[in-house]
Scaffold this active site. Structure first.
Site, PDB file in Angstrom:
ATOM      1  N   ARG A 105      -6.223 -22.198  -9.288  1.00 52.61           N
ATOM      2  CA  ARG A 105      -4.641 -22.951  -8.873  1.00 52.61           C
ATOM      3  C   ARG A 105      -4.754 -23.184  -7.730  1.00 52.61           C
ATOM      4  O   ARG A 105      -3.481 -23.474  -7.301  1.00 52.61           O
ATOM      5  CB  ARG A 105      -3.676 -22.834 -10.296  1.00 52.61           C
ATOM      6  CG  ARG A 105      -4.148 -22.518 -11.628  1.00 52.61           C
ATOM      7  CD  ARG A 105      -2.802 -22.306 -11.760  1.00 52.61           C
ATOM      8  NE  ARG A 105      -2.947 -22.377 -13.271  1.00 52.61           N
ATOM      9  CZ  ARG A 105      -4.045 -21.452 -14.375  1.00 52.61           C
ATOM     10  NH1 ARG A 105      -4.895 -21.022 -13.537  1.00 52.61           N
ATOM     11  NH2 ARG A 105      -3.877 -22.133 -15.012  1.00 52.61           N
ATOM     12  N   MET A 155       8.938   3.108  -3.659  1.00 53.72           N
ATOM     13  CA  MET A 155       9.450   4.043  -4.145  1.00 53.72           C
ATOM     14  C   MET A 155       9.497   3.567  -5.260  1.00 53.72           C
ATOM     15  O   MET A 155       9.881   2.699  -5.434  1.00 53.72           O
ATOM     16  CB  MET A 155      10.476   4.711  -3.250  1.00 53.72           C
ATOM     17  CG  MET A 155       9.898   5.771  -1.503  1.00 53.72           C
ATOM     18  SD  MET A 155      11.116   6.102  -1.418  1.00 53.72           S
ATOM     19  CE  MET A 155      10.324   7.090  -0.112  1.00 53.72           C
ATOM     20  N   ASP A 204      16.270   4.274  -6.507  1.00 51.66           N
ATOM     21  CA  ASP A 204      16.092   4.669  -7.865  1.00 51.66           C
ATOM     22  C   ASP A 204      17.202   3.983  -9.246  1.00 51.66           C
ATOM     23  O   ASP A 204      15.960   3.272 -10.004  1.00 51.66           O
ATOM     24  CB  ASP A 204      15.222   5.892  -7.925  1.00 51.66           C
ATOM     25  CG  ASP A 204      14.852   6.245  -6.829  1.00 51.66           C
ATOM     26  OD1 ASP A 204      14.273   5.865  -6.468  1.00 51.66           O
ATOM     27  OD2 ASP A 204      15.025   7.791  -6.942  1.00 51.66           O
ATOM     28  N   GLY A 254      21.076  11.544  -7.522  1.00 49.48           N
ATOM     29  CA  GLY A 254      20.373  11.748  -8.034  1.00 49.48           C
ATOM     30  C   GLY A 254      20.670  12.416  -9.334  1.00 49.48           C
ATOM     31  O   GLY A 254      21.362  13.340  -9.694  1.00 49.48           O
ATOM     32  N   HIS A 257       9.931   5.435   3.209  1.00 47.98           N
ATOM     33  CA  HIS A 257      10.731   5.359   3.855  1.00 47.98           C
ATOM     34  C   HIS A 257      11.635   4.481   3.836  1.00 47.98           C
ATOM     35  O   HIS A 257      12.963   5.082   3.540  1.00 47.98           O
ATOM     36  CB  HIS A 257      11.243   6.920   4.071  1.00 47.98           C
ATOM     37  CG  HIS A 257      10.795   8.207   3.443  1.00 47.98           C
ATOM     38  ND1 HIS A 257       9.356   8.344   3.075  1.00 47.98           N
ATOM     39  CD2 HIS A 257      11.245   8.718   2.604  1.00 47.98           C
ATOM     40  CE1 HIS A 257       9.324   9.605   2.380  1.00 47.98           C
ATOM     41  NE2 HIS A 257      10.264  10.367   1.996  1.00 47.98           N
ATOM     42  N   GLY A 295       9.395 -13.032  -5.202  1.00 46.48           N
ATOM     43  CA  GLY A 295       8.114 -14.209  -5.658  1.00 46.48           C
ATOM     44  C   GLY A 295       6.704 -13.615  -5.428  1.00 46.48           C
ATOM     45  O   GLY A 295       5.561 -14.499  -5.243  1.00 46.48           O
ATOM     46  N   ARG A 306      -5.647  -5.845   1.795  1.00 40.69           N
ATOM     47  CA  ARG A 306      -4.777  -4.538   2.297  1.00 40.69           C
ATOM     48  C   ARG A 306      -3.992  -4.189   1.900  1.00 40.69           C
ATOM     49  O   ARG A 306      -3.199  -4.711   0.482  1.00 40.69           O
ATOM     50  CB  ARG A 306      -3.975  -5.513   3.750  1.00 40.69           C
ATOM     51  CG  ARG A 306      -5.422  -5.818   4.492  1.00 40.69           C
ATOM     52  CD  ARG A 306      -5.967  -5.402   5.446  1.00 40.69           C
ATOM     53  NE  ARG A 306      -6.325  -6.032   6.400  1.00 40.69           N
ATOM     54  CZ  ARG A 306      -7.819  -6.239   6.510  1.00 40.69           C
ATOM     55  NH1 ARG A 306      -8.275  -6.254   5.143  1.00 40.69           N
ATOM     56  NH2 ARG A 306      -8.587  -6.659   7.708  1.00 40.69           N
TER      57      ARG A 306
HETATM   58  O1  F6P Z   1      14.751   9.459  -5.651  1.00 42.28           O
HETATM   59  C1  F6P Z   1      14.728   8.875  -4.316  1.00 42.28           C
HETATM   60  C2  F6P Z   1      13.394   8.647  -3.505  1.00 42.28           C
HETATM   61  O2  F6P Z   1      13.513   7.907  -2.785  1.00 42.28           O
HETATM   62  C3  F6P Z   1      12.238   8.219  -4.726  1.00 42.28           C
HETATM   63  O3  F6P Z   1      12.207   7.222  -4.882  1.00 42.28           O
HETATM   64  C4  F6P Z   1      11.169   9.117  -4.051  1.00 42.28           C
HETATM   65  O4  F6P Z   1       9.962   9.100  -4.950  1.00 42.28           O
HETATM   66  C5  F6P Z   1      11.794  10.221  -3.324  1.00 42.28           C
HETATM   67  O5  F6P Z   1      13.222   9.616  -3.527  1.00 42.28           O
HETATM   68  C6  F6P Z   1      10.884  10.211  -2.524  1.00 42.28           C
HETATM   69  O6  F6P Z   1      11.069  12.076  -1.627  1.00 42.28           O
HETATM   70  P1  F6P Z   1      11.071  12.652  -0.111  1.00 42.28           P
HETATM   71  O7  F6P Z   1      12.934  11.656   0.675  1.00 42.28           O
HETATM   72  O8  F6P Z   1      11.862  13.624  -0.923  1.00 42.28           O
HETATM   73  O9  F6P Z   1      10.177  12.091  -0.027  1.00 42.28           O
END
Ligand code: F6P
Length: 380
Positions: A241, A197, A155, A122, A293, A213, A287
């Site tokens: 509703r 994330m 991202d 990235g 990850h 949704g 909740r």
């Molecule tokens: O850039 C990818 C990403 O998954 C982001 O969405 C997130 O903020 C970051 O990496 C998390 O980083 P790490 O895997 O170092 O915790």
């Protein structure tokens, strides 16, 4: 001369398919071309190369990897490459460590005769890659050297491409989580606040909320989406509703901007809201969950693998032909990306200057979310 490949930053499903595609395309055109893998991101460039790189990679190395998530050559982030703040107590030492890292990387690349370095990652990774390119050219001005970036991040926030490798799989993972959570919260008539994330951008949260949704989405780019009172008003409209349950998706970037307790304080507010309680006959149960990850894991989707094939192969074209087609030369460090079904090439400097690419109020997806999600003044 040789071509080096590494993956950097957060792993993204489809990175393996991109490495495989680059390998196959390079070898298909030039069977003798030497390919090197640098392991664990940029760290693989700045260590003893016999332990951190694979030289003269052959077809066995890229066998049976197209369906695997993660990155089989490893990845990582290198905070030492960041410019330290000028008032850091150990500023001079950190600067010296950074220069040393870059010098060792440049010397290693020189000794391995690498003239093209393919970096899959990235914008943070491309910033690091640009530094390595600059260091190489400063130390070895007479040796040609080019960085070729391939966008690989869940991202999807890079300028110069419509989509990044990994985004589609992550999107499907998040939608899958939303669907599973829907089963349980519907059974209990609960609300769920689901953190997703995306770093500083809201694309993954926004698109998964639309596709899944969700009733509400909060993204860092649009401040009113994180306003707790507004979210409560929207849920009041929902209970009126007779909505049975609510899915509230929040991008992690909101928590960074509005505070780490954003989810908890929204939960308390919703559970304590009298209007919601009056309609339900009891306080609403809320909740808080996080996809975490898990969004990055699992086999890459067909779309991600196709994109990885296209861009891995395009990177090979740029390395061998100097451009996407014979006779079509592109200068300097670049990134390959997609515009619709077409491959495009953008200068790496431009990608870095204009990334992260964020959601704007006039983004089509954001406007769509206003039509498809719950509104406080919903007319129907
Ligand atoms: O850039 C990818 C990403 O998954 C982001 O969405 C997130 O903020 C970051 O990496 C998390 O980083 P790490 O895997 O170092 O915790």
């Amino acid at each position: 001369m040789s071509i080096g490949i590494l993956t950097s930053g957060g792993d993204a499903p489809g990175m393996n398919a991109a490495v495989r595609a680059a390998f196959r395309s390079l070898k298909m055109r030039e069977p003798d071309c030497e390919l090197l893998f640098f392991r664990d991101g940029f760290r693989g460039l700045a260590r003893r190369l016999d332990s951190s790189s694979d030289r003269n990679v052959d077809r066995r190395a890229v066998r049976d990897i197209i369906h695997r998530g993660g990155t089989f050559i490893g990845t990582g982030r290198v905070p030492e490459l960041l410019l330290p703040p000028e008032d850091a107590p150990n500023y001079a030492d950190r600067l010296a460590a950074r220069d040393d890292f870059l010098k060792v990387a440049a010397i290693n690349l020189y000794q391995m005769h690498v003239d093209n370095l393919i970096v899959i990652g990235g914008d943070g990774s491309f910033r690091g890659a640009r530094l390595i390119g600059e260091a190489f050219r400063a130390h070895f001005p007479r040796r040609p050297f080019r960085v070729i970036g391939i966008p690989g991040t869940i991202d999807n926030d890079l300028h110069g491409t419509d989509y990044s490798i990994g985004y589609d799989t992550a999107l499907n993972n998040v939608v899958d989580a939303i669907r599973k959570l829907r089963d349980t919260i519907e059974s209990h008539r609960r609300a769920i606040i689901l953190e997703v994330m995306g770093n500083s951008s809201g694309w993954l949260a926004l698109q998964s909320a639309i596709a899944g949704g969700a009733a509400v989405v909060a993204i860092p780019e649009v401040e009113e989406t994180w306003d707790h009172d507004q979210i409560v008003r929207r849920l009041v409209a929902g209970v009126r509703r007779d909505y049975r349950y609510f899915i509230i998706v929040v991008a992690e970037g909101v928590l960074r901007r509005a505070g780490a307790d954003w989810c908890e304080s929204l939960r308390r507010k919703l559970e304590g809201d009298r209007a919601i309680e009056a309609h339900l006959g009891h306080p609403m149960e809320v909740r808080v969950n996080s996809v975490g990850h898990v969004a990055r894991g699992g086999s890459p989707s067909a779309l991600d693998n196709t994109l990885a094939g296209l861009l891995g192969s395009a990177a090979a074209d740029v390395a061998q032909l100097g451009g996407l087609r014979p006779g079509e030369k592109v200068d300097g460090d670049v990134m390959v990306g997609c515009r619709g079904p077409h491959v495009i090439v953008t200068p790496l400097d431009e990608v870095i200057a204009r990334s992260p690419r964020l959601v704007t109020r006039d983004s089509e997806l954001y406007e769509l979310s206003l039509k498809l999600m719950l509104a406080a003044e919903q007319p129907f």
